[in-house]
Design a protein around this motif. Structure first.
Motif, PDB file in Angstrom:
ATOM      1  N   SER A  83       0.838  -1.197   0.000  1.00  0.00           N
ATOM      2  CA  SER A  83       0.000   0.000   0.000  1.00  0.00           C
ATOM      3  C   SER A  83       0.878   1.253   0.000  1.00  0.00           C
ATOM      4  O   SER A  83       1.832   1.355   0.765  1.00  0.00           O
ATOM      5  CB  SER A  83      -0.891  -0.016   1.242  1.00  0.00           C
ATOM      6  OG  SER A  83      -1.697   1.139   1.274  1.00  0.00           O
ATOM      7  N   GLY A  84       0.548   2.169  -0.897  1.00  0.00           N
ATOM      8  CA  GLY A  84       1.274   3.437  -0.953  1.00  0.00           C
ATOM      9  C   GLY A  84       2.526   3.436  -1.798  1.00  0.00           C
ATOM     10  O   GLY A  84       3.205   4.452  -1.893  1.00  0.00           O
ATOM     11  N   VAL A  85       2.865   2.314  -2.427  1.00  0.00           N
ATOM     12  CA  VAL A  85       4.056   2.233  -3.286  1.00  0.00           C
ATOM     13  C   VAL A  85       3.616   1.759  -4.673  1.00  0.00           C
ATOM     14  O   VAL A  85       3.089   0.658  -4.820  1.00  0.00           O
ATOM     15  CB  VAL A  85       5.128   1.278  -2.707  1.00  0.00           C
ATOM     16  CG1 VAL A  85       6.280   1.116  -3.668  1.00  0.00           C
ATOM     17  CG2 VAL A  85       5.612   1.797  -1.351  1.00  0.00           C
ATOM     18  N   LEU A  86       3.845   2.616  -5.669  1.00  0.00           N
ATOM     19  CA  LEU A  86       3.381   2.359  -7.022  1.00  0.00           C
ATOM     20  C   LEU A  86       4.538   2.088  -7.973  1.00  0.00           C
ATOM     21  O   LEU A  86       5.513   2.826  -8.000  1.00  0.00           O
ATOM     22  CB  LEU A  86       2.604   3.586  -7.533  1.00  0.00           C
ATOM     23  CG  LEU A  86       2.188   3.599  -9.006  1.00  0.00           C
ATOM     24  CD1 LEU A  86       1.220   2.457  -9.309  1.00  0.00           C
ATOM     25  CD2 LEU A  86       1.577   4.944  -9.362  1.00  0.00           C
ATOM     26  N   ASP A 102       8.144   5.221  -7.812  1.00  0.00           N
ATOM     27  CA  ASP A 102       8.158   6.581  -7.274  1.00  0.00           C
ATOM     28  C   ASP A 102       9.002   6.638  -6.002  1.00  0.00           C
ATOM     29  O   ASP A 102       8.606   6.108  -4.963  1.00  0.00           O
ATOM     30  CB  ASP A 102       6.726   7.040  -7.005  1.00  0.00           C
ATOM     31  CG  ASP A 102       6.618   8.530  -6.762  1.00  0.00           C
ATOM     32  OD1 ASP A 102       7.606   9.137  -6.298  1.00  0.00           O
ATOM     33  OD2 ASP A 102       5.542   9.088  -7.017  1.00  0.00           O
ATOM     34  N   LEU A 103      10.153   7.285  -6.089  1.00  0.00           N
ATOM     35  CA  LEU A 103      11.055   7.375  -4.937  1.00  0.00           C
ATOM     36  C   LEU A 103      10.443   8.151  -3.779  1.00  0.00           C
ATOM     37  O   LEU A 103      10.824   7.927  -2.624  1.00  0.00           O
ATOM     38  CB  LEU A 103      12.378   8.036  -5.341  1.00  0.00           C
ATOM     39  CG  LEU A 103      13.300   7.204  -6.205  1.00  0.00           C
ATOM     40  CD1 LEU A 103      14.581   7.971  -6.496  1.00  0.00           C
ATOM     41  CD2 LEU A 103      13.624   5.865  -5.555  1.00  0.00           C
ATOM     42  N   ARG A 104       9.526   9.046  -4.046  1.00  0.00           N
ATOM     43  CA  ARG A 104       8.897   9.810  -2.957  1.00  0.00           C
ATOM     44  C   ARG A 104       8.137   8.884  -2.017  1.00  0.00           C
ATOM     45  O   ARG A 104       7.893   9.232  -0.864  1.00  0.00           O
ATOM     46  CB  ARG A 104       7.981  10.883  -3.530  1.00  0.00           C
ATOM     47  CG  ARG A 104       8.747  11.939  -4.339  1.00  0.00           C
ATOM     48  CD  ARG A 104       7.834  12.792  -5.144  1.00  0.00           C
ATOM     49  NE  ARG A 104       7.201  11.970  -6.181  1.00  0.00           N
ATOM     50  CZ  ARG A 104       6.604  12.451  -7.257  1.00  0.00           C
ATOM     51  NH1 ARG A 104       6.522  13.753  -7.437  1.00  0.00           N
ATOM     52  NH2 ARG A 104       6.067  11.654  -8.147  1.00  0.00           N
ATOM     53  N   LEU A 115      11.622  -1.651  -1.695  1.00  0.00           N
ATOM     54  CA  LEU A 115      12.166  -1.739  -3.055  1.00  0.00           C
ATOM     55  C   LEU A 115      13.001  -2.998  -3.221  1.00  0.00           C
ATOM     56  O   LEU A 115      12.850  -3.718  -4.215  1.00  0.00           O
ATOM     57  CB  LEU A 115      13.008  -0.505  -3.399  1.00  0.00           C
ATOM     58  CG  LEU A 115      13.611  -0.530  -4.805  1.00  0.00           C
ATOM     59  CD1 LEU A 115      12.520  -0.526  -5.872  1.00  0.00           C
ATOM     60  CD2 LEU A 115      14.558   0.638  -5.004  1.00  0.00           C
ATOM     61  N   CYS A 116      13.855  -3.298  -2.265  1.00  0.00           N
ATOM     62  CA  CYS A 116      14.688  -4.507  -2.358  1.00  0.00           C
ATOM     63  C   CYS A 116      13.821  -5.759  -2.453  1.00  0.00           C
ATOM     64  O   CYS A 116      14.098  -6.655  -3.250  1.00  0.00           O
ATOM     65  CB  CYS A 116      15.641  -4.604  -1.168  1.00  0.00           C
ATOM     66  SG  CYS A 116      16.990  -3.403  -1.220  1.00  0.00           S
TER      67      CYS A 116
END
Length: 160
Positions: A83-86, A102-104, A115-116
């Protein structure tokens, strides 16, 4: 232990330096690899949205998407591994899987770990490297990525 530590990689998660949407890619892929990624999305239960032009559609097979007529509308696959990571996948060619993230949405150690984990899931499924470069940067200079030989995400460039 996490693959990467925030203090070591925070410059590669800086939207000002890397661009908000760095490029992530898997080189040397095929239609079968794309299908494995689509199957992984469903198997992991990640939220997703597949769009062709202005229409939201069911998740197609890789063959249906990759072998569309040249004048077909553009397609986009949005995936939320958490959730919250696209992640936004562009299904344009069988020879390379590519997406933006999206790095933000990936700040701090939790963002690094997310990410990993995502890169590792894709890399393990395909048995191939999954590499990240700055937004619009050269694929010849990835900064980090999943290395299948080491079975983990590794730094591929020196931090700034």
């Amino acid at each position: 232990m996490a693959d990467l530590q925030w203090d070591e990689v925070k410059c590669f998660f800086d939207p000002e330096l890397m661009g908000a949407l760095p490029d992530v890619y898997v080189p040397g892929t095929s239609e079968e690899d794309w299908q494995r990624v689509l199957d992984l999305i469903e198997a992991r239960g990640w939220q997703w949205e597949f769009r062709q032009g202005d229409m939201t559609l069911p998740l197609p097979s890789a063959a249906e998407v990759l072998f569309r007529p040249p004048d077909a509308e553009l397609v986009e696959l949005k995936v939320w591994p958490v959730s919250g990571v696209l992640a936004i996948f562009r299904l344009m060619a069988a020879e390379e899987i590519d997406f933006d993230i999206d790095l933000r949405e990936l700040q701090g150690q939790a963002g690094v770990d997310t990410l990993c984990g995502f890169l590792t899931d894709i890399g393990r499924e395909l048995g191939k490297p999954v590499l990240m470069t700055p937004e619009g940067g050269s694929q010849a200079h990835p900064v980090l990525g999943f290395d299948p030989a080491h079975d983990r995400v590794m730094l591929l460039a020196s931090p700034l």
